[in-house]
Scaffold this motif. Structure first.
Motif, PDB file in Angstrom:
ATOM      1  N   TYR A  29      -6.005 -57.564 -73.923  1.00 21.59           N
ATOM      2  CA  TYR A  29      -4.911 -58.531 -73.835  1.00 21.59           C
ATOM      3  C   TYR A  29      -3.852 -58.148 -74.836  1.00 21.59           C
ATOM      4  N   PRO A  30      -2.669 -57.868 -74.385  1.00 17.45           N
ATOM      5  CA  PRO A  30      -2.255 -57.764 -72.994  1.00 17.45           C
ATOM      6  C   PRO A  30      -2.952 -56.587 -72.318  1.00 17.45           C
ATOM      7  N   PRO A  31      -2.878 -56.519 -70.984  1.00 20.61           N
ATOM      8  CA  PRO A  31      -3.541 -55.429 -70.266  1.00 20.61           C
ATOM      9  C   PRO A  31      -3.190 -54.063 -70.856  1.00 20.61           C
ATOM     10  N   GLY A  32      -4.225 -53.254 -71.051  1.00 22.19           N
ATOM     11  CA  GLY A  32      -4.040 -51.927 -71.618  1.00 22.19           C
ATOM     12  C   GLY A  32      -4.202 -51.866 -73.127  1.00 22.19           C
ATOM     13  N   GLU A  33      -4.325 -53.014 -73.778  1.00 20.84           N
ATOM     14  CA  GLU A  33      -4.477 -53.073 -75.235  1.00 20.84           C
ATOM     15  C   GLU A  33      -5.743 -53.855 -75.573  1.00 20.84           C
TER      16      GLU A  33
END
Length: 61
Positions: A29-33
């Motif tokens: 969250y956020p996507p990719g983190e």
């Protein structure tokens, strides 16, 4: 909860739970983190949560 300022992380271990981590699941969250990692025991119980980038996710002690 323990904090490591050098790597900006914190770990919340649930008392009374077994100490052997058999699976760790990252949560993005956020996507990719990756924001946190949930550690599980062999029986599926949550035994701890590691907070990454803890300085922004958690209030000061």
């Amino acid at each position: 909860m323990t904090r490591d300022q050098e790597v900006n992380a914190a770990y919340l271990r649930f008392p009374g739970e077994p100490s052997g981590v058999t699976q760790s699941v990252p949560v993005e969250y956020p996507p990719g983190e990756t924001a946190l990692v949930i550690d599980f025991a062999s029986d599926g119980r949550v035994i701890g949560i590691e907070f990454l980038n803890a300085a922004t996710q958690l209030p000061e002690e």
